[in-house]
Design a protein around this motif. Structure first.
Motif, mmCIF file in Angstrom:
data_model
loop_
_atom_site.group_PDB
_atom_site.id
_atom_site.type_symbol
_atom_site.label_atom_id
_atom_site.label_comp_id
_atom_site.label_asym_id
_atom_site.label_seq_id
_atom_site.Cartn_x
_atom_site.Cartn_y
_atom_site.Cartn_z
ATOM 1 N N UNK A 5 0.480 -4.637 -1.184
ATOM 2 C CA UNK A 5 -0.798 -3.955 -1.012
ATOM 3 C C UNK A 5 -0.615 -2.437 -0.957
ATOM 4 N N UNK A 6 0.513 -1.978 -0.437
ATOM 5 C CA UNK A 6 0.780 -0.535 -0.392
ATOM 6 C C UNK A 6 1.063 -0.025 -1.796
ATOM 7 N N UNK A 7 1.819 -0.794 -2.565
ATOM 8 C CA UNK A 7 2.084 -0.418 -3.958
ATOM 9 C C UNK A 7 0.778 -0.345 -4.750
ATOM 10 N N UNK A 8 -0.157 -1.244 -4.461
ATOM 11 C CA UNK A 8 -1.428 -1.289 -5.182
ATOM 12 C C UNK A 8 -2.375 -0.174 -4.773
ATOM 13 N N UNK A 9 -2.523 0.040 -3.457
ATOM 14 C CA UNK A 9 -3.572 0.941 -2.964
ATOM 15 C C UNK A 9 -3.054 2.292 -2.494
ATOM 16 N N UNK B 22 -4.407 5.666 -4.101
ATOM 17 C CA UNK B 22 -5.829 5.860 -3.803
ATOM 18 C C UNK B 22 -6.034 6.296 -2.370
ATOM 19 N N UNK B 23 -5.332 5.637 -1.451
ATOM 20 C CA UNK B 23 -5.457 5.974 -0.035
ATOM 21 C C UNK B 23 -4.995 7.398 0.229
ATOM 22 N N UNK B 24 -3.889 7.793 -0.386
ATOM 23 C CA UNK B 24 -3.378 9.145 -0.187
ATOM 24 C C UNK B 24 -4.341 10.203 -0.692
ATOM 25 N N UNK B 25 -4.884 10.015 -1.892
ATOM 26 C CA UNK B 25 -5.800 11.002 -2.454
ATOM 27 C C UNK B 25 -7.093 11.104 -1.673
#
Length: 344
Positions: free
Chosen positions: A233-237, A240-243
């Motif tokens: 899930x971290x690889x996927x999102x 986006x979460x960082x930006x």
């Protein structure tokens, strides 16, 4: 000063004290941090007991508050307060974090769905008038804050052995719910403010939760980004979460001058008296959350200027906590004197 008048708002003290404790821990002031964490813990226990007592003795008033657009979302401070305290204990007693997070989830489900549904259904069955503009205010952002507090708790628990994948999934899921609620409520609040919908004139203390919701979203995002990159899930999102976290951090910083300007307008231009009310803790909590979120986001993403700004914000939050705490004690002593005078 009577408990029945402001039950949910009192939990803002727990939230503010808990997050300022975290800010002081980041600043290296371990002793002060632990002292505030224990103060927040004792306050949480006392307030939960008081709230349960109120539900039994003043159940009708509690239901009325629950269905009030200006008070209902305030009950979500219980969820946020539990998780802020729980997260504070994670480095030394992770079991406390697990227990408080587990207790807060069913409460969040009940309130996050129950409060808006009670308002929707009340309007549908004709118990209340239909309004052209919803009476949305800063307390509605507790919907976001409580969701993101669960994201932060899950991200903290994801560092425990055997819980990385499950808790990472939960952290991202709660973060996603929180950010969608944030974007929706931001539109409603800005519309209300720009059309003159703020009935009290200017922005009241609880509207600082607007900025607090931004900050806790950034904090949750920074903690998620710190989780192992090989978790699916971290690889996927992750990108986006960082930006989005950085954009929301910038927006939260942009929002601060508006809040300060409205406060000056109310108390300097309009000369409304500045006295202690429980809602003042709704200012301290966003300041503390902004400090923690800014420092940790800057540290985790190699942004030294952002981290330094977070360190400066820590002292602002700590000073605000001391000022409001002194005002609270003074108000309590004045109330005791008035009560004694009445008895005499």
């Amino acid at each position: 000063m009577r408990w029945p008048n402001q039950p949910p708002a009192s939990f803002a003290f727990v939230m503010a004290t808990g997050i300022v404790s975290a800010a002081l821990l980041d600043a290296g002031l371990t002793g002060f941090s632990r002292a505030l964490l224990w103060i927040a813990t004792v306050a949480l226990v006392v307030l939960v007991a008081g709230l349960l007592g109120r539900l039994m003795v003043h159940g009708r008033d509690a239901v009325a508050d629950f269905r009030n657009p200006h008070k209902g979302f305030g009950y979500l401070t219980v969820v946020a307060g539990m998780n802020v305290v729980g997260i504070g204990f994670h480095p030394v007693a992770p079991a406390v974090t697990w227990v408080l997070a587990a207790l807060s989830i069913p409460l969040w489900i009940f309130l996050a769905y129950g409060v808006p549904l009670s308002m929707m259904l009340r309007t549908e069955i004709g118990e209340g008038p239909r309004m052209r503009l919803l009476p949305v205010d800063g307390t509605w952002f507790l919907w976001v804050v409580s969701s993101q507090s669960l994201s932060v708790a899950a991200a903290s628990l994801a560092t425990d052995a055997g819980a990385v994948s499950l808790m990472s999934d939960a952290a991202v899921a709660f973060w996603g719910v929180g950010i969608m609620l944030y974007l929706t409520l931001t539109t409603l609040v800005m519309l209300r403010l720009l059309t003159g919908g703020e009935s009290l004139g200017g922005i009241v203390p609880t509207n600082w939760i607007f900025m607090g919701a931004t900050a806790i979203t950034v904090l949750a995002g920074s903690m998620i980004l710190h989780l192992p990159a090989d978790v699916p899930v971290i690889h996927l999102a992750g990108p986006t979460i960082g930006g989005l976290s950085y954009l929301l951090w910038a927006f939260g910083l942009w929002w601060v001058p508006f809040l300060v300007a409205f406060g000056l307008w109310r108390h300097v231009v309009r000369r409304e008296p500045l006295r202690y009310v429980t809602a003042l803790w709704s200012i301290v909590f966003p300041l503390g959350m902004f400090a923690v979120a800014t420092y940790r986001f800057g540290r985790e993403n190699q942004m030294p200027l952002v981290a330094v700004l977070g360190q400066w914000a820590t002292w602002v939050a700590a000073a605000a906590w001391v000022a409001v705490a002194v005002a609270m004690v003074a108000a309590f002593l004045a109330w005791l004197r008035r009560r004694q005078a009445v008895r005499n």
